[in-house]
Write an enzyme that holds these catalytic residues in place. Structure first.
Site, PDB file in Angstrom:
ATOM      1  N   ASN A 149      42.028  36.305  67.684  1.00 38.40           N
ATOM      2  CA  ASN A 149      40.586  36.392  67.874  1.00 38.40           C
ATOM      3  C   ASN A 149      40.059  37.826  67.796  1.00 38.40           C
ATOM      4  O   ASN A 149      38.877  38.041  67.559  1.00 38.40           O
ATOM      5  CB  ASN A 149      40.216  35.778  69.230  1.00 38.40           C
ATOM      6  CG  ASN A 149      38.779  36.027  69.605  1.00 38.40           C
ATOM      7  OD1 ASN A 149      37.864  35.463  69.010  1.00 38.40           O
ATOM      8  ND2 ASN A 149      38.566  36.886  70.599  1.00 38.40           N
TER       9      ASN A 149
ATOM     10  N   LYS B 286      37.550  38.441  57.030  1.00 35.41           N
ATOM     11  CA  LYS B 286      37.578  37.048  57.479  1.00 35.41           C
ATOM     12  C   LYS B 286      37.983  36.100  56.347  1.00 35.41           C
ATOM     13  O   LYS B 286      38.677  35.106  56.570  1.00 35.41           O
ATOM     14  CB  LYS B 286      36.218  36.657  58.060  1.00 35.41           C
ATOM     15  CG  LYS B 286      35.880  37.386  59.363  1.00 35.41           C
ATOM     16  CD  LYS B 286      36.899  37.096  60.453  1.00 35.41           C
ATOM     17  CE  LYS B 286      36.533  37.722  61.773  1.00 35.41           C
ATOM     18  NZ  LYS B 286      37.465  37.377  62.870  1.00 35.41           N
TER      19      LYS B 286
ATOM     20  N   ASP C 192      46.863  47.521  70.962  1.00 37.59           N
ATOM     21  CA  ASP C 192      45.965  47.592  69.816  1.00 37.59           C
ATOM     22  C   ASP C 192      46.594  46.731  68.721  1.00 37.59           C
ATOM     23  O   ASP C 192      47.695  47.038  68.229  1.00 37.59           O
ATOM     24  CB  ASP C 192      45.833  49.045  69.353  1.00 37.59           C
ATOM     25  CG  ASP C 192      44.891  49.216  68.174  1.00 37.59           C
ATOM     26  OD1 ASP C 192      44.726  48.272  67.377  1.00 37.59           O
ATOM     27  OD2 ASP C 192      44.322  50.318  68.027  1.00 37.59           O
ATOM     28  N   VAL C 193      45.903  45.657  68.325  1.00 38.34           N
ATOM     29  CA  VAL C 193      46.506  44.711  67.380  1.00 38.34           C
ATOM     30  C   VAL C 193      46.785  45.334  66.022  1.00 38.34           C
ATOM     31  O   VAL C 193      47.553  44.775  65.232  1.00 38.34           O
ATOM     32  CB  VAL C 193      45.630  43.450  67.202  1.00 38.34           C
ATOM     33  CG1 VAL C 193      45.554  42.661  68.488  1.00 38.34           C
ATOM     34  CG2 VAL C 193      44.249  43.805  66.674  1.00 38.34           C
TER      35      VAL C 193
ATOM     36  N   TYR D 103      33.596  43.121  57.100  1.00 32.94           N
ATOM     37  CA  TYR D 103      33.877  42.011  58.022  1.00 32.94           C
ATOM     38  C   TYR D 103      34.125  40.717  57.252  1.00 32.94           C
ATOM     39  O   TYR D 103      35.112  40.009  57.485  1.00 32.94           O
ATOM     40  CB  TYR D 103      32.701  41.850  58.985  1.00 32.94           C
ATOM     41  CG  TYR D 103      32.855  40.749  59.990  1.00 32.94           C
ATOM     42  CD1 TYR D 103      33.632  40.918  61.139  1.00 32.94           C
ATOM     43  CD2 TYR D 103      32.198  39.531  59.832  1.00 32.94           C
ATOM     44  CE1 TYR D 103      33.753  39.904  62.080  1.00 32.94           C
ATOM     45  CE2 TYR D 103      32.311  38.512  60.762  1.00 32.94           C
ATOM     46  CZ  TYR D 103      33.088  38.703  61.888  1.00 32.94           C
ATOM     47  OH  TYR D 103      33.209  37.695  62.823  1.00 32.94           O
TER      48      TYR D 103
END
Length: 263
Positions: free
Chosen positions: A90, A159, A63-64, A155
């Site tokens: 990614n 980003k 899990d990043v 989101y």
């Protein structure tokens, strides 16, 4: 092309969509690749598919957003690859909601996966790159880091943070031979986009994707392989003077005002 022979790459979120396309192309160009993600079944299936194509890949579950898991994954990746020369960040999630409607736990989870996950992957991959005084970090951001649709506050924020992080990496580690760039995909035919289409109009996904495609000057949505081509370029020595930059892969979406004047 064999420009990545001898290079080791880690691709987070590498089991599907853009991540899988990036992993495949890097491996086809001679690199060895670790697919890193949290779904063992998806990862193993993707790795098996690529190995059946004669490519040198393995899957590592992590899990990043959890530091201990990322640290172990990078250590295991370096053991498999021999070196970590390329890092493609990614992994991402995109639940929908506004600042008013999204709860703080869900907001925090988006930042945890998308932005903290990118930081953690960089933090634990950089020592291997610094040891060799080389490396290429490619952060998969989004056009939503630059302009927003509705209900993507968390989101888009994550980003946009990735773009700032990319610039900091470029400035801080350029003297050590490490480059960092961001790729900003637009509407791409990947699982996240298809999920959004299904949420918009269940059972009419293909029609919705065609409609969304009309927003691009090229008149269609993109393919994961088209994003992967830019990533593979940035991973290679052909991009040796590219760092701290943002590369749009959006069919011209961000070049258009979206206003059509009468003939």
């Amino acid at each position: 092309m064999s420009e990545l022979i001898g290079k080791g790459a880690v691709v987070t979120g590498g089991g599907r969509g853009i991540g899988l396309a990036c992993a495949r192309l890097i491996a086809k160009r001679g690199g060895s690749v670790v697919l890193l993600g949290e779904d063992p079944e998806v990862l193993e299936q993707a790795a098996a598919t690529l190995r059946a194509e004669g490519l040198n890949v393995t899957a590592i579950v992590a899990d990043v957003g959890i530091e201990d898991e990322v640290a172990v994954a990078m250590e295991q990746s370096a053991a498999f690859l021999g070196s970590i020369d390329i890092l493609v960040n990614n992994a991402a999630i995109q639940p929908y909601g506004t600042v008013a409607s999204m709860g703080s736990a869900q907001w925090d989870n988006v930042i945890r996966v998308n932005l903290r996950g990118t930081y953690l992957a960089c933090h634990h991959a950089l020592p291997y790159m610094l040891r060799l005084q080389r490396g290429s970090i490619i952060n998969i951001a989004s056009v939503q880091a630059l302009a927003n649709q509705t209900r993507v506050a968390a989101y888009a924020t994550s980003k946009a943070g990735m773009l700032a992080l990319t610039r900091s990496l470029a400035v801080d580690f350029g003297p050590s031979g490490i480059r960092a760039n961001a790729v900003c995909p637009g509407c791409i035919d990947a699982p996240m986009t298809r999920f959004a289409a299904a949420q918009t109009a269940p059972g009419r996904e293909e029609e919705i994707l065609r409609e969304w495609g009309k927003a691009q000057p090229l008149g269609r949505i993109g393919r994961p392989e088209e994003v992967a081509e830019v990533v593979a370029f940035l991973a290679s020595d052909r991009a040796s003077f590219c760092t701290g930059a943002e590369f749009k892969v959006d069919g011209g979406l961000m070049a258009s005002l979206g206003v059509t004047l009468p003939e």
